[in-house]
Design a protein around this motif. Structure first.
Motif, PDB file in Angstrom:
ATOM      1  N   MET A   1       0.848  -1.189   0.000  1.00  0.00           N
ATOM      2  CA  MET A   1       0.000   0.000   0.000  1.00  0.00           C
ATOM      3  C   MET A   1       0.885   1.240   0.000  1.00  0.00           C
ATOM      4  SD  MET A   1      -1.268   0.517   3.930  1.00  0.00           S
ATOM      5  CE  MET A   1      -0.061   0.920   5.203  1.00  0.00           C
ATOM      6  N   LYS A   2       0.311   2.356  -0.439  1.00  0.00           N
ATOM      7  CA  LYS A   2       1.038   3.623  -0.474  1.00  0.00           C
ATOM      8  C   LYS A   2       0.958   4.309   0.870  1.00  0.00           C
ATOM      9  CE  LYS A   2      -0.723   6.799  -3.110  1.00  0.00           C
ATOM     10  NZ  LYS A   2      -1.122   7.499  -4.345  1.00  0.00           N
ATOM     11  N   ALA A   3       2.072   4.893   1.327  1.00  0.00           N
ATOM     12  CA  ALA A   3       2.098   5.570   2.625  1.00  0.00           C
ATOM     13  C   ALA A   3       3.081   6.723   2.568  1.00  0.00           C
ATOM     14  CB  ALA A   3       2.484   4.600   3.736  1.00  0.00           C
ATOM     15  N   ALA A   4       2.846   7.743   3.391  1.00  0.00           N
ATOM     16  CA  ALA A   4       3.785   8.847   3.564  1.00  0.00           C
ATOM     17  C   ALA A   4       4.624   8.550   4.794  1.00  0.00           C
ATOM     18  CB  ALA A   4       3.042  10.161   3.724  1.00  0.00           C
ATOM     19  N   VAL A   5       5.943   8.514   4.649  1.00  0.00           N
ATOM     20  CA  VAL A   5       6.841   8.084   5.716  1.00  0.00           C
ATOM     21  C   VAL A   5       7.795   9.218   6.070  1.00  0.00           C
ATOM     22  CG1 VAL A   5       8.569   6.382   6.405  1.00  0.00           C
ATOM     23  CG2 VAL A   5       6.698   5.700   4.889  1.00  0.00           C
ATOM     24  N   LEU A   6       7.950   9.476   7.363  1.00  0.00           N
ATOM     25  CA  LEU A   6       8.929  10.454   7.852  1.00  0.00           C
ATOM     26  C   LEU A   6      10.229   9.722   8.147  1.00  0.00           C
ATOM     27  CD1 LEU A   6       9.446  13.394   8.759  1.00  0.00           C
ATOM     28  CD2 LEU A   6       8.793  12.680  11.070  1.00  0.00           C
ATOM     29  N   LYS A   7      11.254   9.966   7.351  1.00  0.00           N
ATOM     30  CA  LYS A   7      12.539   9.289   7.520  1.00  0.00           C
ATOM     31  C   LYS A   7      13.358   9.872   8.659  1.00  0.00           C
ATOM     32  CE  LYS A   7      12.140   6.505   3.927  1.00  0.00           C
ATOM     33  NZ  LYS A   7      12.119   5.043   4.039  1.00  0.00           N
ATOM     34  N   SER A   8      13.303  11.190   8.820  1.00  0.00           N
ATOM     35  CA  SER A   8      13.999  11.850   9.917  1.00  0.00           C
ATOM     36  C   SER A   8      13.375  13.219  10.130  1.00  0.00           C
ATOM     37  CB  SER A   8      15.498  11.992   9.624  1.00  0.00           C
ATOM     38  OG  SER A   8      15.714  12.783   8.472  1.00  0.00           O
ATOM     39  N   PHE A   9      13.483  13.744  11.366  1.00  0.00           N
ATOM     40  CA  PHE A   9      12.901  15.040  11.675  1.00  0.00           C
ATOM     41  C   PHE A   9      13.553  16.133  10.832  1.00  0.00           C
ATOM     42  CE2 PHE A   9      11.977  12.875  15.802  1.00  0.00           C
ATOM     43  CZ  PHE A   9      10.598  12.941  15.685  1.00  0.00           C
ATOM     44  N   GLY A  10      12.744  17.055  10.351  1.00  0.00           N
ATOM     45  CA  GLY A  10      13.257  18.165   9.556  1.00  0.00           C
ATOM     46  C   GLY A  10      13.344  17.883   8.076  1.00  0.00           C
ATOM     47  N   LYS A  53       4.554   1.906  20.446  1.00  0.00           N
ATOM     48  CA  LYS A  53       5.419   1.063  19.620  1.00  0.00           C
ATOM     49  C   LYS A  53       4.595   0.102  18.768  1.00  0.00           C
ATOM     50  CE  LYS A  53       9.423   1.254  22.706  1.00  0.00           C
ATOM     51  NZ  LYS A  53      10.279   0.486  23.649  1.00  0.00           N
ATOM     52  N   HIS A  54       3.484  -0.403  19.343  1.00  0.00           N
ATOM     53  CA  HIS A  54       2.669  -1.368  18.601  1.00  0.00           C
ATOM     54  C   HIS A  54       1.846  -0.676  17.517  1.00  0.00           C
ATOM     55  CE1 HIS A  54       0.640  -5.147  17.861  1.00  0.00           C
ATOM     56  NE2 HIS A  54      -0.529  -4.539  17.979  1.00  0.00           N
ATOM     57  N   PHE A  55       1.215   0.441  17.889  1.00  0.00           N
ATOM     58  CA  PHE A  55       0.422   1.204  16.921  1.00  0.00           C
ATOM     59  C   PHE A  55       1.228   2.424  16.469  1.00  0.00           C
ATOM     60  CE2 PHE A  55      -2.745  -0.882  19.700  1.00  0.00           C
ATOM     61  CZ  PHE A  55      -3.400  -1.642  18.746  1.00  0.00           C
ATOM     62  N   ARG A  56       2.422   2.154  15.969  1.00  0.00           N
ATOM     63  CA  ARG A  56       3.355   3.244  15.715  1.00  0.00           C
ATOM     64  C   ARG A  56       3.082   3.982  14.411  1.00  0.00           C
ATOM     65  NH1 ARG A  56       7.943   2.082  12.597  1.00  0.00           N
ATOM     66  NH2 ARG A  56       9.096   3.577  13.872  1.00  0.00           N
ATOM     67  N   HIS A  57       2.342   3.382  13.495  1.00  0.00           N
ATOM     68  CA  HIS A  57       2.095   4.024  12.205  1.00  0.00           C
ATOM     69  C   HIS A  57       0.751   4.736  12.222  1.00  0.00           C
ATOM     70  CE1 HIS A  57       5.652   2.427  10.418  1.00  0.00           C
ATOM     71  NE2 HIS A  57       5.293   1.177  10.659  1.00  0.00           N
ATOM     72  N   GLY A  58       0.763   5.998  11.821  1.00  0.00           N
ATOM     73  CA  GLY A  58      -0.445   6.799  11.815  1.00  0.00           C
ATOM     74  C   GLY A  58      -1.239   6.643  10.534  1.00  0.00           C
ATOM     75  N   SER A  59      -2.042   7.645  10.227  1.00  0.00           N
ATOM     76  CA  SER A  59      -3.017   7.534   9.142  1.00  0.00           C
ATOM     77  C   SER A  59      -2.619   8.290   7.889  1.00  0.00           C
ATOM     78  CB  SER A  59      -4.380   8.015   9.639  1.00  0.00           C
ATOM     79  OG  SER A  59      -4.266   9.285  10.224  1.00  0.00           O
ATOM     80  N   PHE A  60      -1.352   8.637   7.739  1.00  0.00           N
ATOM     81  CA  PHE A  60      -0.890   9.187   6.472  1.00  0.00           C
ATOM     82  C   PHE A  60      -0.570   8.018   5.541  1.00  0.00           C
ATOM     83  CE2 PHE A  60       0.805  13.575   8.029  1.00  0.00           C
ATOM     84  CZ  PHE A  60      -0.483  13.911   8.389  1.00  0.00           C
ATOM     85  N   ALA A  61      -1.576   7.206   5.282  1.00  0.00           N
ATOM     86  CA  ALA A  61      -1.445   6.010   4.461  1.00  0.00           C
ATOM     87  C   ALA A  61      -2.836   5.616   3.996  1.00  0.00           C
ATOM     88  CB  ALA A  61      -0.806   4.874   5.267  1.00  0.00           C
ATOM     89  N   GLU A  62      -2.890   4.594   3.130  1.00  0.00           N
ATOM     90  CA  GLU A  62      -4.194   4.167   2.619  1.00  0.00           C
ATOM     91  C   GLU A  62      -4.960   3.319   3.626  1.00  0.00           C
ATOM     92  OE1 GLU A  62      -3.665   4.007  -2.151  1.00  0.00           O
ATOM     93  OE2 GLU A  62      -2.514   2.511  -1.030  1.00  0.00           O
ATOM     94  N   ARG A  63      -4.254   2.685   4.554  1.00  0.00           N
ATOM     95  CA  ARG A  63      -4.892   1.913   5.612  1.00  0.00           C
ATOM     96  C   ARG A  63      -4.056   2.031   6.873  1.00  0.00           C
ATOM     97  NH1 ARG A  63      -5.483  -1.271   1.070  1.00  0.00           N
ATOM     98  NH2 ARG A  63      -7.648  -1.735   0.501  1.00  0.00           N
ATOM     99  N   MET A  64      -4.702   1.781   8.013  1.00  0.00           N
ATOM    100  CA  MET A  64      -3.962   1.782   9.276  1.00  0.00           C
ATOM    101  C   MET A  64      -4.595   0.777  10.230  1.00  0.00           C
ATOM    102  SD  MET A  64      -5.324   5.300  11.136  1.00  0.00           S
ATOM    103  CE  MET A  64      -4.387   5.002  12.637  1.00  0.00           C
TER     104      MET A  64
END
Length: 295
Positions: A1-10, A53-64
């Motif tokens: 699925m497509k997702a927006a990922v933050l690789k590092s702050f800034g 840690k378990h629910f670490r991925h938010g909703s900037f994606a197609e599913r969560m």
């Protein structure tokens, strides 16, 4: 699925393919609609960190993946309505405070911080819950006037002057009678004297709810006179967010027509334009404005 990922702050968010979330016990997989979330912001204690840690991925994606108990039915909505339903994320915060205050229909409420994002939401929620009058102190006269335009004569604006005693008396005069409840949601940047002026307008046997940030960024905290609290039988209630049933109850307020979501102006972006959405949100904050992501 497509997702927006933050690789590092800034750094900008990166659009990439991510593994589909795997369903676990007591969980559901949802297709993501427009997004507002607190996920990833705070975690109190070791248990909270485990959840993060378990629910670490938010909703900037197609599913969560989310806990089952956190999923509430909205009922049927159209694609056009979906963006405005994101306002629940803002409205739920003051709703939790007003529930804790046991706000009753016909009472007078003072919203300390009424010209802010959550404060303006508190005004609309208090009126939907049946408040007879909402006193709205603030310095931004444009926003104060807009609150009156939106909600009518039940809103009583007060222009603050930074003189604690004068402001307290002006707030009392604005109310048609004793102030039953004070709801504070001022940010950390505000002087505690501004908050104290508002808090001490409440009547004897009245209730005060603290949901703001005074003292959280350093500096002086809120000081209230012990004799005033004791002799006037004041109830002071600190509130963090809202109870588990608040979402269903707020949805019911919207469905009944008592709480209107069309006060919110929404601007939607698709997932491929996530960084433009972040920039837009940063430049277009304020009361009754939403920037949403529609994957």
């Amino acid at each position: 699925m497509k997702a927006a990922v933050l690789k590092s702050f800034g750094t900008p968010l990166v659009i990439e393919n991510a593994p589909e979330p795997v369903l676990g016990t007591g969980e559901v997989i949802v297709d993501v609609a427009p997004d507002i979330a607190l996920q990833g912001l705070t975690a109190a204690g070791a248990g909270g960190m485990l959840l993060q840690k378990h629910f670490r991925h938010g909703s900037f994606a197609e599913r969560m993946r989310v806990p089952t108990e956190n999923v509430k039915r909205l009922g049927a909505i159209t694609s056009e309505e979906a963006a405005q339903w994101c306002a629940l994320g803002t409205l739920l915060v003051p709703y939790g405070g007003l529930l804790a205050a046991n706000l009753q229909a016909g009472e007078t409420v003072l919203v300390s911080g009424a010209t802010g994002n959550f404060g303006s939401a508190a005004v609309s929620v208090a009126l939907a819950m049946g408040a007879a009058c909402v006193v709205t102190p603030g310095r931004n006269e444009t926003i104060l006037a807009d609150l009156v335009r939106r909600f009518g004569s039940r809103v009583k604006p007060v222009k603050l002057t930074s003189n604690e005693d004068d402001d307290r008396e002006a707030m009392k005069r604005a109310a048609p009678g004793p102030i039953d409840c004070v709801f504070d949601i001022m940010p950390p940047s505000v002087s505690p004297t501004v908050v104290r002026a508002a808090v001490m307008t409440v009547r004897a046997y009245g209730r005060v709810v603290l949901m703001g940030g005074v003292g959280m960024a350093g500096g002086a905290g809120l000081e209230l006179p012990y004799p005033w609290i004791m002799r006037n039988c004041i109830t002071i209630h600190g509130v963090w967010m809202y109870p588990p049933d608040a979402a269903s109850r707020l949805i019911a307020l919207v469905r009944s027509g008592l709480l209107r979501l069309d006060d919110y102006k929404t601007t939607a972006f698709d997932l491929d334009h996530i960084n433009e959405a972040v920039a837009h949100a940063a430049a277009n904050g304020g009361p009754f404005k939403l920037t949403v992501i529609r994957p």
